[in-house]
Scaffold this active site. Structure first.
Site, mmCIF file in Angstrom:
data_model
loop_
_atom_site.group_PDB
_atom_site.id
_atom_site.type_symbol
_atom_site.label_atom_id
_atom_site.label_comp_id
_atom_site.label_asym_id
_atom_site.label_seq_id
_atom_site.Cartn_x
_atom_site.Cartn_y
_atom_site.Cartn_z
ATOM 1 N N ASP A 80 0.878 -1.161 0.000
ATOM 2 C CA ASP A 80 0.000 0.000 0.000
ATOM 3 C C ASP A 80 0.909 1.202 0.000
ATOM 4 O OD1 ASP A 80 -2.660 0.997 -0.107
ATOM 5 O OD2 ASP A 80 -2.408 1.761 1.919
ATOM 6 N N SER A 81 0.664 2.081 -0.905
ATOM 7 C CA SER A 81 1.557 3.216 -1.058
ATOM 8 C C SER A 81 0.746 4.444 -1.399
ATOM 9 C CB SER A 81 2.597 2.940 -2.150
ATOM 10 O OG SER A 81 1.970 2.584 -3.366
#
Length: 207
Positions: A80-81
């Protein structure tokens, strides 16, 4: 866990818990030295929606990895970025992908951020890309790592490479994350820095 898992099967399947073509491409390049057959979750037969309702990048990466691993029972990597901007009190943060709406394009997301940053002095435009990676090899081997790259938000999109917020994330004067080539990005990006941490684990387990 035996270090021979991947040596015995040099094309072991590894699932990336994403269908984002740009992200899959980056992971495939980063994972190429380890001999995995890298697949998107759709290509592996997983088509369920995953509720990314964690409060941090790390929580969301864990949620995605666990959901896909439980369904497929294959080694799974999820990340997740997103983009954090000081002027916006850390926004868009974990909402980066849907900041301009669920079905917004990359261009629309960039446009929304630029609109909210309109008139802000350069000194107030500091930003960072953050990436958390969660890797589940099996029930006894799970790993969480993270990385970030710092820059600032430009006044307009620059460059045609990359995806997401890359065109407005400036690394220097007239240089955005979207003006550098993929090889360079894979050396300096937040995902690359998180992967540096993961690669130490992969080298220990699979080399």
């Amino acid at each position: 866990m035996s270090n021979n898992n991947n040596a015995d099967n040099p094309r072991s399947k590894l699932i990336i818990a994403s269908n984002n073509a740009g992200k899959i491409r980056e992971f495939r390049e980063l994972l190429s030295p380890f001999g995995f057959e890298v697949m998107s979750m759709r290509d592996a037969g997983y088509n369920e929606e995953i509720a990314e309702d964690g409060e941090t990048f790390e929580e969301n990466a864990h949620i995605k990895a666990r959901a896909v691993y439980e369904a497929l029972k294959l080694p799974t990597i999820a990340d997740d970025s997103g983009l954090e901007i000081d002027f916006l009190n850390g926004a868009p943060g974990v909402y980066s992908a849907r900041y301009a709406g669920e079905n917004a394009t990359d261009e629309e997301r960039c446009a929304k951020v630029l609109e909210e940053m309109h008139g802000a002095a350069k000194a107030l435009r500091d930003a960072r890309f953050v990436c958390a990676i969660y890797f589940i090899f099996d029930e006894e081997n799970e790993y969480s790592v993270s990385g970030e790259v710092r820059g600032y938000i430009g006044d307009e999109p620059i460059g045609k490479n990359g995806f997401g917020y890359d065109p407005i994330f400036m690394l220097g004067e007239n240089e955005s994350m979207a003006t550098i080539d993929e090889a360079e990005k894979n050396k300096i990006s937040h995902r690359a820095k998180a992967f540096e941490q993961l690669s130490l684990i992969l080298k220990e387990k699979f080399s």
